[in-house]
Structure formats: structure tokens, C-alpha cells
Design an enzyme around this catalytic site. Sequence first.
Site, PDB file in Angstrom:
ATOM      1  N   LYS A 182      -7.203   1.652  10.141  1.00 55.03           N
ATOM      2  CA  LYS A 182      -7.151   0.608  11.173  1.00 55.03           C
ATOM      3  C   LYS A 182      -6.961  -0.790  10.583  1.00 55.03           C
ATOM      4  CE  LYS A 182      -7.887   3.445  14.674  1.00 55.03           C
ATOM      5  NZ  LYS A 182      -6.872   3.674  15.702  1.00 55.03           N
ATOM      6  N   GLU A 237     -10.352  -3.152  21.886  1.00 54.30           N
ATOM      7  CA  GLU A 237     -11.057  -1.974  22.368  1.00 54.30           C
ATOM      8  C   GLU A 237     -11.379  -1.113  21.162  1.00 54.30           C
ATOM      9  OE1 GLU A 237      -7.877  -2.171  22.041  1.00 54.30           O
ATOM     10  OE2 GLU A 237      -7.438  -0.294  20.990  1.00 54.30           O
ATOM     11  N   SER A 274      -6.930   9.743   7.564  1.00 57.88           N
ATOM     12  CA  SER A 274      -6.930   8.411   8.184  1.00 57.88           C
ATOM     13  C   SER A 274      -8.224   7.643   8.000  1.00 57.88           C
ATOM     14  CB  SER A 274      -6.595   8.535   9.663  1.00 57.88           C
ATOM     15  OG  SER A 274      -7.486   9.442  10.290  1.00 57.88           O
TER      16      SER A 274
HETATM   17  C1  LIG Z   1     -10.340   7.560  11.207  1.00 57.95           C
HETATM   18  C2  LIG Z   1      -9.533   7.553  12.438  1.00 57.95           C
HETATM   19  N1  LIG Z   1      -8.436   8.325  12.486  1.00 57.95           N
HETATM   20  C3  LIG Z   1      -7.660   8.368  13.581  1.00 57.95           C
HETATM   21  C4  LIG Z   1      -7.980   7.651  14.716  1.00 57.95           C
HETATM   22  C5  LIG Z   1      -7.115   7.813  15.918  1.00 57.95           C
HETATM   23  O1  LIG Z   1      -6.261   6.753  16.169  1.00 57.95           O
HETATM   24  P1  LIG Z   1      -4.708   6.848  15.904  1.00 57.95           P
HETATM   25  O2  LIG Z   1      -4.195   8.047  16.614  1.00 57.95           O
HETATM   26  O3  LIG Z   1      -4.190   5.580  16.495  1.00 57.95           O
HETATM   27  O4  LIG Z   1      -4.492   6.928  14.463  1.00 57.95           O
HETATM   28  C6  LIG Z   1      -9.100   6.820  14.707  1.00 57.95           C
HETATM   29  C7  LIG Z   1      -9.450   6.030  15.890  1.00 57.95           C
HETATM   30  O5  LIG Z   1     -10.473   5.462  16.044  1.00 57.95           O
HETATM   31  C8  LIG Z   1      -9.890   6.781  13.534  1.00 57.95           C
HETATM   32  O6  LIG Z   1     -10.989   6.030  13.491  1.00 57.95           O
END
Ligand SMILES: Cc1ncc(COP(=O)(O)O)c(C=O)c1O
Lengths: 263, 389
Positions: free
Chosen positions: B85, B107, B374
Site C-alpha cells: 500500500k 478508506e 503483498s
Molecule cells: C496485504 C494486503 N494485500 C492485499 C490487499 C488487497 O488490496 P488490493 O487488491 O488492492 O491489492 C490488502 C488490502 O488491504 C492488503 O492489506
Amino acid sequence: MRTYKETFAQLNHPALIPFFVIGDPDFDTSLEIVKAAIDGGADILELGIAFSDPIADGPTIQKADIRALNAGITVEKAKDFIAKVKAYKDIPIGLLMYYNLIFQYGAEKFFADFAKAGTNSVLIADLSIDDVDEIYTPARKAGLDTVFMVTPNTETERAKKIAEKCTGFIYTVSLLGVTGGRDTLSDMIKPLISKLKSITDVPVCVGFGVSKPEHAVELAKAGADGVIIGSRIVKIIEDNLNNKVLIAKEVTKFIKEFKTALS
Amino acid sequence: MKNSGRFGQFGGFYVPEVLIPALEEMENAFYKFYKDEKFTSELDVLYKDYAGRPTPLYYATRFSELVGFKVYIKREDLLHGGAHKVNNCLGQGLLAKYMGKTKLIAETGAGQHGLATSMIGALFGMQTKIFMGAIDVDRQSVNVHKMRLCGAEVISVKGGTETLKDAINEALRYWTANVADTFYLFGTACGPHPYPVIVKHFQSCIGIEARRQCLEKIGKLPDIVTACVGGGSNAIGIFSAFVQDKNVKLVGVEPAGKGIETGKHAAPLNAGKVGILHGTKMYLMQNKEGQILDTESISAGLDYPGVGPEHCYLKDINRAQYVAVKDEDVLNIFDIFTKCEGILPALESSHSLAWVYSQKGKLPVDTTVVVNLSGRGDKDVDIVERNSK
Ligand SMILES: Cc1ncc(COP(=O)(O)O)c(C=O)c1O
């Protein structure tokens, strides 16, 4: 069927336009409330079809949407509701709603079916003039008037473009924000009415935050062709949920106060 | 608006009139600055020295042995704040600064985007308000504390489903009333144009690095790239660099919650219908009439009824494949992967690991898979604890 045009032409004061969420707090009570508003002197009705995620609405109308949905309102039932109101009195009805409900129904069929039920226009809170092509032709083909919103931060050139696409009236948002009762009128609204009056002949109806007869009088002086009273009137329902019989009486009284102030 | 923000039939900007000028201003600023030399060099420094980019591409030896093919992990979990993020928040935050905005709102679901926004608010000295569903405030309380420590105000959103969807509703309402001085720092590649374009741009560093690292480390492109999909930002961030490489299979993983067949999930690409919410046309979980359905997922960050418009498009043109895995498989892999590698994956990211694990024994041994990790799972230890029998 009575048109906006006839209505605005015959009135010697701004049109009084109360807003209700169809089916709030339940179908039958809602119908009595709307009839009571007509009895009180409403000139046009603005009716909402409840949506699960009303991003343009403040807490009062959010709660009304939830009440209506919990009481079982559906798009189909909303159509019957409009037909029932029309059977009571031939009064122009504008719908105010969110796009997804129309999109799922199918725009063409939605406009045709709701025009047939007695709707005069459908204002979509989350569809701007940029996507007018998705709805303008089917709406006009169904015999509906079109209504779009102008807000205090709309550029003049854009306001002109919007006005050109409005055949019913311009829904003029009095402030920057969501729906909700307010104690005082925003100071942005008078300049906005003047601006719109200088660029178009389409009736200018003002909504969002209009809560008191004094507000309506002020807006009348500023040149508004209609005043839309939303949250403040929906609040009457919220405040009297344990005495539903009282709601209709209170609504008639409330509308009469506005009517007297405007006449 | 300069562009329509369409990806095939998806996308657009279905918002109340009052928000149009703000989106236009943002689109203008983005196209003015995103290639500007001063802007990009400032952002590069922040990526490197503040966030910790580039992140490594790590060969997961033991996990690879376990599944029977080669698994590489793109370590976004190592970034400052603990998730991808921060890439988007640095980009949009810098944009806000260049636009002269002084207030940020955002948000958040898992709290990762809220935290990253709060960090950037502190970094740039901007007043920050975070909207978060009441249920998420409860299940991601560690992140709530961190946001407050950074000086942000966290607003717990009651009513509705009290998750990410309602946090977005409330942030949009707040923005409507405060458009003049407030920058809405949107957290995922969804919402009205220009957000899907902007967020993808600022997340594309993930894919650009990963592709280069594959060529350096493995000497070729991977066979499969996989990522979890909530709104879709980490997935589009890594996919975007490989979209033109026709032989690289792209697999997005949605949350199947209790199971697609139970209806208790948050997998619109697997079980949704095209509709409009939060300013965009996308696959959406809704009933026949178009009312938005409640969603369910063990991971707050994926608990959302819609999904970014570009993913909808990639699905429709068959360029990417979207699968879904259940909560129970996610919890299972969290345990397996942590014990295998000593890396705690976020429950969101665990979805893509769970899909990889489901391919155990089904793919040739020389298959190479890149998983976008992620985020890190520190925020999730309580939930995992609560759910372990
Ligand atoms: C670690 C992590 N991965 C994935 C996501 C999902 O978001 P996005 O699909 O935008 O990557 C989030 C959302 O809070 C997250 O914290």
C-alpha cells in the site's frame, strides 16, 4: 398526464416539492404519507427508490432507505406505488435514485415501465452529464423529461451543457455535501441560482438542506422555481415510528406551513 | 475529464456531480506530474529510502520442495508499513503535495492502506482522517493503534456491513462536503476514473522490478504470476509488467470465504454480475434487483463486493484467470508457509499462496511461479489464533 411544464406555468410561486423514500417505513404507511403531502399542497413529488449504498445521502435518508428495504420494497413494488399515487392524484413525479438499480432492470425497459406507471423524470444521483448517452435517448423515447444536477462547484460552461440536457428542471444542489437537514441555507446557493437563471430558461429547483419555510421564502426571492424538501420531511417519519398514524397528519401540517409561507 | 477511464465496458466515473471537479483536478494533476522529472525523482528517492524499494525476489526453497515446482516470492511484505500500500500512498501523497492539498482522507479494510496513508500524512505534515468499518476496527486493531500513533484520526463507520464498502461510502460522503481542500487518497485500483489508472501507475513498480529480477535471477520470464485480488491494486501492479508477455499466465485469487456455493464470499470475478458501485462499472456482488450483497472473508483487505475495472476487462478478454480460495485453505497455508519459510504472510496474500499450494503435484517440476506477497501477517496473528482449533 400532468407535465412539469404545465405545473410550472400555472404556479405563481415556486413549486413545493417534498421528497420521500418509497416504502418508508412500509408500503402502506408510505402511501398514506405521500397522499398526506399531496393534501397539504405539494405541487410535484420527488420519490426515491431505496439503494443499499446511497453515497450521496446523509444519515436521515440512509436510515429511510434501510427502513424501506427492511420492509420489503423492491423496484417492482416501487412501480406499483407510483401507479397508486397517480390514481390518487395526477401530480408530476420525479424519481431520484442510484444507477445500479436501473442498469440491472435494463435502462430502456426501466424508463418505459416507469413512464407507463406515471413517472415524469428519473434523476440518477451517480450518473453525470458525461454519461448522458447511456440514458438520454431511452428516457426521451419513453416520454420522460430529463433532470440532472448542478452543484455550487460546477463550472459555468459545464452548467450550460447540463442545462441543455434538462427538459424538466435543473436539480440545483444548494451546498457542497450530502443530503441532510441544515439550520441555515448555504451562502453558495443565491449566486448559483443567479448564474443558472442567466444561462437557461429551464426551471431551477433547489434541494439539499432546505429545511424551514424561511429557507423556501429566501430561495423564492432569489428566483428559484421550486424547492425540494428532503431530509427534514423524512425526519418526521423517523421521529414518529411508534405512532405511524401521526406521521401523515404531521406531514400535511408541515407542507401547509411551507405552502402558506410561499403563497 | 480528459479520458473516459474505460477498460472495455468497465470503469468510467459514475459519481454525483459535486465530485466531478475534484476528479478532474486530480486527473489533470496526475497527467501533469507523473512523468515530470522533479516529481519522479522525488518519488524514486522516497520509494528507495523511505519505503525500501526495490523489494527482493526470493526463491522459497522449502515451499518449492513441498509443492514440487519453483516458487519465487516478491517481497512486498518487507516494505515500510508491511504491505504494498505504501507504493500508492507515496505516489498519491506526493501528488497531493504538488497539488497544494493539506488534508488527506482514506478508506481502509485491513488497515494497511489506512496505516500507509497515516504514515504519509505524518511524512508530509498533512492532517489525515481514516474511515474504517466498525468490524474491521475490531479485527485489525493493531493497525488502528499504529494509525493513531502516526497522528491520524480513525473514524469507525457504523451501519451497513461495517466493512470496507461502508468505509468507502462514508469517505465519499465526507469528500463531497470537503472537496475544496481535501485529497481522497484511494487505496485500490478501483473506484471512479482516474483512480484505477493512478493506483495502477504507482503500483506498477512491483511488476517492473519482478520482471527484471526474473530475467536476472532465472534468466527467463516466469510461467505463472499470481496475486490476491481485493480491489485489485497489488495484482494489477504486478500483472501490468507481464500483460504483453503472452506466455506468462496471470492468476488472480479472490476470497471464497465460506465457499462460493454458500454465497458467503467476496469473489465478484467468480460469482458476480456487471454493475455500478463507488463510481465504476465492474463485476459486483448484488441481488437480482441490484442491491449490493453482504460479503464475507477472513481477510478484511479482500472483503469487498466489487473489483477493479481492469481486472474485469482482463477476465473478459481471457488474459488473466481469476480463481477463489476458501478461508479454511487460507488459514491452513498461513500455518504451512510460516513453518516452511519463517515468513508470516498477510491473510490477503495467503490467498495466492493457497492457490499455489492447490497446484501441488499438478504442475511440471520446472514450472516457475512468482507470488506477489503483498503484505506481512503481523496484523493477523490474533485472527489466526482465534481461528485455530
Ligand atoms: C496485504 C494486503 N494485500 C492485499 C490487499 C488487497 O488490496 P488490493 O487488491 O488492492 O491489492 C490488502 C488490502 O488491504 C492488503 O492489506
